[in-house]
Structure formats: C-alpha cells, structure tokens
Design a protein around this motif. Structure first.
Motif, PDB file in Angstrom:
ATOM      1  N   TYR A 364     -26.961   3.216  71.888  1.00  0.00           N
ATOM      2  CA  TYR A 364     -26.089   2.053  71.932  1.00  0.00           C
ATOM      3  C   TYR A 364     -26.771   0.770  71.471  1.00  0.00           C
ATOM      4  O   TYR A 364     -26.121  -0.211  71.143  1.00  0.00           O
ATOM      5  N   ASP A 365     -28.119   0.754  71.475  1.00  0.00           N
ATOM      6  CA  ASP A 365     -28.799  -0.503  71.148  1.00  0.00           C
ATOM      7  C   ASP A 365     -29.308  -0.565  69.715  1.00  0.00           C
ATOM      8  O   ASP A 365     -30.142  -1.399  69.386  1.00  0.00           O
ATOM      9  N   GLU A 366     -28.821   0.325  68.815  1.00  0.00           N
ATOM     10  CA  GLU A 366     -29.201   0.251  67.414  1.00  0.00           C
ATOM     11  C   GLU A 366     -28.502  -0.937  66.742  1.00  0.00           C
ATOM     12  O   GLU A 366     -27.456  -1.397  67.201  1.00  0.00           O
ATOM     13  N   PRO A 367     -29.049  -1.436  65.625  1.00  0.00           N
ATOM     14  CA  PRO A 367     -28.377  -2.534  64.912  1.00  0.00           C
ATOM     15  C   PRO A 367     -26.966  -2.132  64.482  1.00  0.00           C
ATOM     16  O   PRO A 367     -26.686  -0.963  64.239  1.00  0.00           O
ATOM     17  N   ASP A 368     -26.093  -3.129  64.383  1.00  0.00           N
ATOM     18  CA  ASP A 368     -24.688  -2.852  64.089  1.00  0.00           C
ATOM     19  C   ASP A 368     -24.473  -2.257  62.699  1.00  0.00           C
ATOM     20  O   ASP A 368     -23.446  -1.629  62.461  1.00  0.00           O
ATOM     21  N   ASP A 369     -25.415  -2.481  61.755  1.00  0.00           N
ATOM     22  CA  ASP A 369     -25.165  -2.032  60.395  1.00  0.00           C
ATOM     23  C   ASP A 369     -25.766  -0.659  60.102  1.00  0.00           C
ATOM     24  O   ASP A 369     -25.774  -0.208  58.961  1.00  0.00           O
ATOM     25  N   VAL A 370     -26.290   0.037  61.139  1.00  0.00           N
ATOM     26  CA  VAL A 370     -26.889   1.347  60.892  1.00  0.00           C
ATOM     27  C   VAL A 370     -25.846   2.324  60.361  1.00  0.00           C
ATOM     28  O   VAL A 370     -26.089   3.090  59.432  1.00  0.00           O
ATOM     29  N   GLY A 371     -24.654   2.289  60.923  1.00  0.00           N
ATOM     30  CA  GLY A 371     -23.613   3.213  60.503  1.00  0.00           C
ATOM     31  C   GLY A 371     -23.175   3.008  59.065  1.00  0.00           C
ATOM     32  O   GLY A 371     -22.644   3.935  58.436  1.00  0.00           O
ATOM     33  N   GLU A 372     -23.425   1.808  58.544  1.00  0.00           N
ATOM     34  CA  GLU A 372     -22.981   1.517  57.182  1.00  0.00           C
ATOM     35  C   GLU A 372     -23.717   2.367  56.157  1.00  0.00           C
ATOM     36  O   GLU A 372     -23.167   2.736  55.128  1.00  0.00           O
ATOM     37  N   LEU A 382     -22.743  12.438  64.242  1.00  0.00           N
ATOM     38  CA  LEU A 382     -23.312  11.556  65.247  1.00  0.00           C
ATOM     39  C   LEU A 382     -22.256  11.161  66.276  1.00  0.00           C
ATOM     40  O   LEU A 382     -22.536  11.089  67.481  1.00  0.00           O
ATOM     41  N   MET A 383     -21.042  10.912  65.828  1.00  0.00           N
ATOM     42  CA  MET A 383     -19.971  10.555  66.757  1.00  0.00           C
ATOM     43  C   MET A 383     -19.694  11.686  67.741  1.00  0.00           C
ATOM     44  O   MET A 383     -19.439  11.446  68.926  1.00  0.00           O
ATOM     45  N   GLU A 384     -19.757  12.919  67.252  1.00  0.00           N
ATOM     46  CA  GLU A 384     -19.525  14.060  68.140  1.00  0.00           C
ATOM     47  C   GLU A 384     -20.626  14.150  69.191  1.00  0.00           C
ATOM     48  O   GLU A 384     -20.353  14.408  70.368  1.00  0.00           O
ATOM     49  N   GLU A 385     -21.876  13.902  68.778  1.00  0.00           N
ATOM     50  CA  GLU A 385     -22.974  13.917  69.747  1.00  0.00           C
ATOM     51  C   GLU A 385     -22.813  12.806  70.783  1.00  0.00           C
ATOM     52  O   GLU A 385     -23.036  13.003  71.979  1.00  0.00           O
ATOM     53  N   LEU A 386     -22.431  11.620  70.309  1.00  0.00           N
ATOM     54  CA  LEU A 386     -22.218  10.506  71.235  1.00  0.00           C
ATOM     55  C   LEU A 386     -21.091  10.798  72.213  1.00  0.00           C
ATOM     56  O   LEU A 386     -21.174  10.476  73.404  1.00  0.00           O
ATOM     57  N   ARG A 387     -20.028  11.420  71.706  1.00  0.00           N
ATOM     58  CA  ARG A 387     -18.888  11.732  72.574  1.00  0.00           C
ATOM     59  C   ARG A 387     -19.290  12.732  73.661  1.00  0.00           C
ATOM     60  O   ARG A 387     -18.917  12.600  74.834  1.00  0.00           O
ATOM     61  N   HIS A 410     -17.063   3.465  69.566  1.00  0.00           N
ATOM     62  CA  HIS A 410     -15.998   2.654  68.963  1.00  0.00           C
ATOM     63  C   HIS A 410     -16.487   1.946  67.695  1.00  0.00           C
ATOM     64  O   HIS A 410     -15.733   1.813  66.715  1.00  0.00           O
ATOM     65  N   GLU A 411     -17.739   1.483  67.696  1.00  0.00           N
ATOM     66  CA  GLU A 411     -18.273   0.822  66.508  1.00  0.00           C
ATOM     67  C   GLU A 411     -18.312   1.778  65.318  1.00  0.00           C
ATOM     68  O   GLU A 411     -17.946   1.415  64.189  1.00  0.00           O
ATOM     69  N   LEU A 412     -18.757   3.020  65.585  1.00  0.00           N
ATOM     70  CA  LEU A 412     -18.807   4.002  64.504  1.00  0.00           C
ATOM     71  C   LEU A 412     -17.417   4.383  64.030  1.00  0.00           C
ATOM     72  O   LEU A 412     -17.196   4.649  62.844  1.00  0.00           O
ATOM     73  N   GLU A 413     -16.454   4.422  64.952  1.00  0.00           N
ATOM     74  CA  GLU A 413     -15.078   4.731  64.553  1.00  0.00           C
ATOM     75  C   GLU A 413     -14.521   3.653  63.635  1.00  0.00           C
ATOM     76  O   GLU A 413     -13.749   3.938  62.713  1.00  0.00           O
ATOM     77  N   ARG A 414     -14.925   2.391  63.849  1.00  0.00           N
ATOM     78  CA  ARG A 414     -14.459   1.312  62.969  1.00  0.00           C
ATOM     79  C   ARG A 414     -15.032   1.474  61.558  1.00  0.00           C
ATOM     80  O   ARG A 414     -14.370   1.153  60.572  1.00  0.00           O
TER      81      ARG A 414
END
Length: 417
Positions: A364-372, A382-387, A410-414
C-alpha cells in the motif's frame, strides 16, 4: 433427559438467568416491563408439564435420586435431604448436607428402581487407576505423557486453578510436548478448535479444570491425570471424579493417575465404583469371548466453515458473511500464540495468500505511479494477489491492513479504467 445431573439444574438456571438479565434492562429503561412475560419455564412448571421422565446419567444427581424415592414410596436417604423435592420443584428438608450423609455409591446400592446399563457391547473396561504422591508429580506426569506420545495416543490433565493449568501447559511445551490449556476464559469456538486439534494430533495434551467432563468423547485419549485428587469440594467430589475418570474409558489402554497424599471419601467411593464396574465388564468379556477394542470415531473436519468461525465470521442463511464478536476477558496473546497453539493456528490458508509471498512485492505504501509502468497482465495479476491478501487480513481481523490493501487495490483499478 440425558446427562440429567447437569441438564435438570439448567432448566431452573435458564429462568433465573433470563430474569436477571431482563430485570436489569427493565430497571434502566431498555425494555418495557412486559418483556419479563416472555420467559423460560420455571422448574416447577417444567416438572408439572412432563407426565413421565427418564433420567439418564452415569452419575445421577441428588434431585433425580430423591425424585425416584418420592415417586416409588422409598425412604429418602440422609444424603438427599438437602436436595429439593419433586425433581427440583419443591423445597429441601435441610438447609445443608446431613452430617451423616451417605456417599453416592452407597445410595445407588440402596435405592431400588434404578436401571443400570454398565456393560459395554464394545467390551471396553473402565480405566486402570493408580494413586501416586504429589511429590514430583509434574515430572512423573511428563514421563507418562511421553510414553503415550510414542504410541500415538493423547492425554488429558485436570488441575484446580486457571493459573496452574496455564503453568503446567507452558512447562510441558518447554519440555517439547505439544500442550494447550483449556478453561472457561477461552472462547467457546477456540475450545472446540483445541479439542479437534487434540484429536488430529496437532497437540498431544490438554490441561483443563472443569471442562474435561460430560460429553467429551475422545477415543485417542488413553491417559487422564488428576492433580489434587484428595481435595474436598465441587471439583473433586465423587461425581466430578467419576466423570473425569470416564474420559479414559473410550480407549483400550485407558489409565487414570490420581495425584494425592491422602484418600478423601469422594476419592475412595469413585475408585471403588470404577474398579467394581471394571471387574463386572471383565467377567462379561470372559464369558462372551469379547476382546476390548478402542472406539472408532471419525475425525472432525476442520473445514472452511469452522475456519471462518474461528476467524470471527459466520455465514447467514443467504450466504453472506458477517462479523461475530469475540468473548471479552483475557486474551491468549501469550506463550500459546507465540508457539502457534492458539485459535486459528491450524487454518489451511494462513500463509498461502500472504502479500509477502507476492512476486511483485507491491504494498500500500508504493508510489502512486508504479502501476503506470506495469503491463495490463502484470497489473491484473498484482490486483488478484492484493485482493486475496485483503480477504485474508479481514479473516484474521486485521482490518487496518485490509483497509490499506483495499485502498491500493482501488488505485490499481483506476489505472485499468
């Protein structure tokens, strides 16, 4: 009425417990006075509604025995004069026990009309009984437990206090024995899990106080040890001793150790009754050619529904889950948890869905632009692992971690949107 020596008093206890709770609510304005009208039956009302009753118990209580004497016109023994008449519906003749009260063993011999079913079709004998001194009792017990462990059998130990139960269990763990204490301050759900874990072999010994009695049928248990067996009182009266001794009667190698420096009347009566039953069963086995065999009983399934209950959730009729509160009081966050012996220790999914096992190591504490900078496939994985990690954290009641993982999800879903 099965186990009548505890079931019959509970009939009256239900009324008084309900009344105490509702009186408090009514007094403080949380309920209307009419709430008291919806109540359990009082014991006299219950006895009046039941035309006939068969009391079933290996250790009948005073109320049932006196009730039988009254109905059949027999003289009431001195040992029953302090018990309420009419199966608990009437009043006693004496305020306290008669100084010349007979033992339960003697009363069972003198009262007529008791149907005795003391011969087991399995041929199992009542356990052997040994009385040993209290000096060096814990080390002596450790030797006996290790002998049972080598055979793949289990042990039960009963003590007098919660503190001593925890100390004995902790000592056995330090000596390399998988042990756990069991007492009234442990949640009901966790008690069930501990007993199931004993049957499965996750632990070898349970150290308890007054919970290792009626209704506890564990064929794997071949040793029962009773500390302070010569003490006087409720926990060591004749009925309690007989019930505890009976926990070793499901195994062909059953043995009971009584640690005491003397012989109380209750202890003497319990030993005499057990030995007599053992002799009768042995004679019957010899006559019919029966070879005693340990009871075969299916192991409990520690499946998803039980895991959910242990984790603090339950499933409603429509399939949805809701949280259930844990019991207050002492928490088991001591040695039992550190040794992975507390509730939830045997859940099958404890490590499989941990976010620490993720290949991406994104939290949860990674920078916001990592998913980009991730491909859609990596982002979906990654979303499945987080879920899964979020669901596991919720099951473990770690709601703060679950909320942080949810926000990151939610950030990754966006990004996918």
């Amino acid at each position: 009425m099965d186990e009548s020596h505890v079931s019959l008093p509970q009939v009256g206890g239900m009324y008084h417990g309900d009344k105490s709770r509702k009186d408090s609510l009514i007094e403080h304005g949380f309920r209307l006075p009419t709430a008291a009208d919806n109540r359990p039956l009082k014991l006299p009302e219950f006895q009046q509604l039941v035309p006939q009753m068969v009391y079933v118990s290996a250790t009948p209580g005073e109320r049932e025995l006196r009730h039988l004497c009254e109905i059949t016109g027999q003289a009431v023994p001195n040992g029953l004069l302090h018990s309420p008449s009419g199966g608990g519906a009437g009043t006693p003749d004496l305020a306290k026990k008669h100084p010349e009260a007979e033992s339960m063993y003697d009363m069972l011999q003198s009262i007529q009309g008791i149907a005795k079913m003391e011969l087991r079709p399995t041929g199992l004998l009542d356990p052997e009984i040994e009385v040993r001194p209290t000096s060096g009792q814990v080390n002596d017990l450790l030797t006996e437990i290790n002998a049972r462990i080598e055979k793949g059998e289990r042990s039960l130990v009963t003590v007098m206090t919660i503190k001593f139960a925890e100390e004995v269990a902790a000592y056995l763990n330090r000596m390399g024995v998988k042990a756990h204490h069991l007492h009234s301050e442990i949640d009901t759900i966790e008690r069930t899990e501990i007993i199931n874990a004993l049957r499965h072999g996750h632990i070898d010994v349970i150290v308890g106080i007054n919970l290792l009695r009626e209704g506890l049928d564990i064929p794997e248990v071949s040793l029962v040890a009773i500390f302070d067996a010569d003490r006087q009182g409720f926990l060591r009266n004749e009925r309690s001793l007989l019930q505890t001794i009976g926990r070793a009667a499901r195994n062909e190698n059953g043995k009971v150790l009584l640690y005491a420096d003397g012989f109380s009347p209750a202890m003497e009566a319990a030993v005499r009754q057990t030995l007599e039953r053992r002799q009768r069963q042995h004679a019957n086995n010899e006559r019919l050619g029966i070879v005693p065999k340990t009871i075969v009983k299916a192991l409990p399934v520690m499946g998803e529904s039980e895991d959910a209950l242990v984790s603090g959730t339950t499933t409603s009729g429509d399939g949805s889950r809701r949280l259930i509160a844990r019991k207050g009081g002492r928490r088991d966050g001591d040695w039992a948890q550190r040794l992975n012996l507390g509730a939830g220790s045997w859940q099958s999914s404890s490590a499989k869905n941990s976010i620490e096992n993720s290949n991406s190591q994104l939290t949860y504490d990674e920078p916001d632009d990592v998913g980009e900078h991730m491909s859609p496939e990596d982002r979906s994985a990654l979303m499945e692992e987080l879920r899964e990690a979020m669901n596991q954290a919720a099951k473990d009641l770690d709601f703060e971690q679950a909320a942080r993982l949810r926000d990151r999800l939610h950030e990754l879903e966006r990004w996918n949107d």
